[in-house]
Write an enzyme that holds these catalytic residues in place. Structure first.
Site, PDB file in Angstrom:
ATOM      1  N   ASP A 424       0.851  -1.189   0.000  1.00 29.59           N
ATOM      2  CA  ASP A 424       0.000   0.000   0.000  1.00 29.59           C
ATOM      3  C   ASP A 424       0.895   1.251   0.000  1.00 29.59           C
ATOM      4  O   ASP A 424       1.849   1.335   0.788  1.00 29.59           O
ATOM      5  CB  ASP A 424      -0.906   0.014   1.237  1.00 29.59           C
ATOM      6  N   GLU A 467      -4.441   2.307  -4.588  1.00 31.95           N
ATOM      7  CA  GLU A 467      -2.995   2.306  -4.408  1.00 31.95           C
ATOM      8  C   GLU A 467      -2.508   1.005  -3.795  1.00 31.95           C
ATOM      9  O   GLU A 467      -1.383   0.940  -3.274  1.00 31.95           O
ATOM     10  CB  GLU A 467      -2.567   3.485  -3.538  1.00 31.95           C
TER      11      GLU A 467
END
Length: 557
Positions: A424, A467
């Site tokens: 992430d 993301e």
């Protein structure tokens, strides 16, 4: 005939006869259909040359006369046969050495077993005595207007038998090849569940039946008692073959999707052909005769249609187009020879057309194979696009289940543990807010490139959403998996993204979880859950770090 005076006839010496086409000094004459031998205008005969062979479509009677002289010391047994298999009537009048006239009527309007010779074409057999002669008058006619050829073959009986055996063997190769192709196409239809292969098989069967009728084998072997099908089936099968060719072409070239206007025109043509078949059963003759010839000629248009489809991106259509160039030319020459007096080689063009038909069938099979490969390639590409993230080019989350199954099978085969690294980006919203969404997209692309560079061919990189990224890999231990995640983290942190002259610094956080190991068998949801827990713990510890999942030592799927 018993009382007619022997008319003068040109002489052919047959002492050394082998096999030859009947030409001048033989002579021919065209008369009204009901003219008898006694009524012939003898001064109207003229030499039979190659230019006189094709007479087009006619309902007239055609007479040929000649005198066969045997200057040898032994009788000459000979066979006289007509070139085509669809001649209705061949009446032979003959006299030996100026004696009594005889008459023999040969016709295809009777069952096949009524013929003088067990041969696919009408044929007359006789023997001319040594030192003697046989005077012949032949009357060729049709009960209805049809294409007329004056080609006759004269052969010594032994040579005729040898030629017949070779001829039947060659035709056997043709029908054997067509039978193999039909079997392959039906197998393709059944095994691959491709309707197009069945349409190809229908076209091959219709084409083979058409040629079997034209070659005389259908009457000899398939329906020897059916005078109707031998005489009336020609135009029905011409139209059926043309209609099936158009139907196969519609599916092969996808005309409904690619060329809707042409597709509508083809369907109209097919409807007219089907109507022509019904009309033939209803008793109409001449309109269906013309329509069947036009139908065969229309197949020439399939070649330019194939080339057009090729230029429109259907690369497999090139073989289709070449196939129809060959077959179309052969059929066109055959129709022109049969329907007009313009060409002077009789029905020999049909031999070329039939040979081209075999080559066409093979090329169409090649085209089908290439189309199947193209279809499979397009299908795989569509699946890949459906499972591919459009921004980064990585797999997307839709492909997770497929990837999971692949790694499960690898683990069962090799025993090498499988790990999932869930990544992430740190503070990604802040990057978007500060530099803009285009800059944020570039950061995602750079991370995807880094994952591709770092991972091995057997590893799988996935953009899981937003993301978040996933890396699935097989390595010997947790330590190796953690080391790989650390290298990715350090590389990403140490390589800022360049966007519009500015360097965007960024970091990532990763959670690592075992998926398959000696004491671990996780489901897709479980592996993501464990990796997410490790990721969450890493974030709580300050981000920009990697963490292994710490939990129960064994999970079951």
């Amino acid at each position: 005939m018993a009382s007619a005076a022997v008319p003068p006839a040109p002489t052919l010496d047959i002492a050394d006869l082998t096999a030859q086409r009947v030409r001048a000094p033989a002579e021919f004459l065209v008369t009204a259909p009901d003219t008898t031998l006694d009524e012939l205008p003898l001064d109207g005969f003229r030499p039979l040359t190659g230019r006189d062979v094709n007479q087009g479509i006619s309902d007239r009677a055609f007479w040929i006369r000649m005198r066969l002289h045997n200057s040898g010391n032994a009788p000459v047994h000979w066979v006289l046969s007509h070139e085509t298999t669809y001649l209705d009537l061949m009446t032979v009048y003959w006299v030996d050495n100026g004696g009594q006239w005889h008459e023999c009527s040969l016709t295809d309007r009777a069952p096949f077993d009524k013929r003088m010779l067990d041969y696919r074409r009408l044929a007359f057999k006789h023997a001319t005595p040594p030192g003697g002669s046989t005077t012949l008058y032949l009357r060729l006619a049709y009960e209805k207007p049809d294409s007329v050829s004056l080609n006759l073959d004269l052969a010594e009986a032994g040579r005729f038998a040898d030629q017949s055996r070779r001829e039947y063997a060659l035709y056997g190769l043709y029908y054997g090849a067509m039978l193999v192709l039909v079997f392959i196409s039906l197998a393709g239809a059944g095994l691959l569940r491709q309707w197009l292969f069945f349409q190809y098989a229908v076209f091959l069967v219709a084409s083979a039946l058409m040629w079997a009728l034209l070659n005389g084998f259908a009457f000899q072997f398939l329906w020897p008692q059916s005078v109707f099908w031998h005489n009336e089936g020609f135009h029905i099968l011409y139209l059926l073959m043309a209609a099936s060719a158009f139907q196969f072409s519609r599916g092969f070239l996808r005309t409904r999707q690619r060329f809707p206007g042409i597709d509508r025109a083809i369907r109209c043509v097919q409807a007219i052909m089907m109507l022509g078949i019904l009309m033939r059963f209803a008793g109409f003759y001449e309109p269906v005769l013309v329509l069947s010839f036009v139908g065969l000629l229309s197949l020439i248009l399939l070649a330019p249609l194939g080339f057009w489809a090729y230029r429109q991106g259907q690369h497999y259509a090139r073989w289709y187009a070449i196939a129809w160039v060959l077959y179309g030319i052969g059929l066109a020459l055959g129709v022109i020879s049969a329907g007009t007096p313009w060409l002077h080689w009789g029905m020999d063009s049909l031999v070329f057309a039939q040979a081209a038909g075999v080559l066409e069938a093979l090329l169409l099979l090649v085209a089908l194979g290439e189309r199947l490969i193209s279809w499979d390639r397009d299908r795989r590409m569509a699946l890949r696009m459906a499972h591919q993230d459009p921004l980064t080019g990585l797999n997307n989350r839709r492909g997770m289940s497929l990837v999971y199954e692949t790694f499960r099978q690898r683990f069962e085969r090799t025993g090498l543990p499988v790990f999932l690294i869930l990544i992430d980006l740190d503070h990604f919203k802040q990057i978007n807010d500060t530099y803009g969404h285009e800059a944020g997209d570039q950061v995602l692309v750079d991370l995807a490139d880094l994952l591709n560079r770092t991972s091995r061919p057997a590893d799988v990189c996935i953009r899981y959403g937003g993301e978040e990224f996933v890396l699935l890999l097989q390595v010997p231990s947790e330590a190796v998996a953690l080391d790989i995640a650390e290298r990715i983290r350090l590389d990403f942190a140490g390589t800022p993204t360049e966007h519009e002259g500015r360097a965007i610094r960024h970091t990532l956080t990763a959670g690592i979880a075992p998926v398959f190991a000696a004491d671990v068998q996780l489901s897709p949801s479980q592996m993501l859950r464990d990796a997410d827990r490790a990721l969450y713990q890493a974030k709580r510890q300050g981000r920009n770090r990697c963490r292994l999942y710490q939990g129960p030592s064994r999970h079951t799927s």
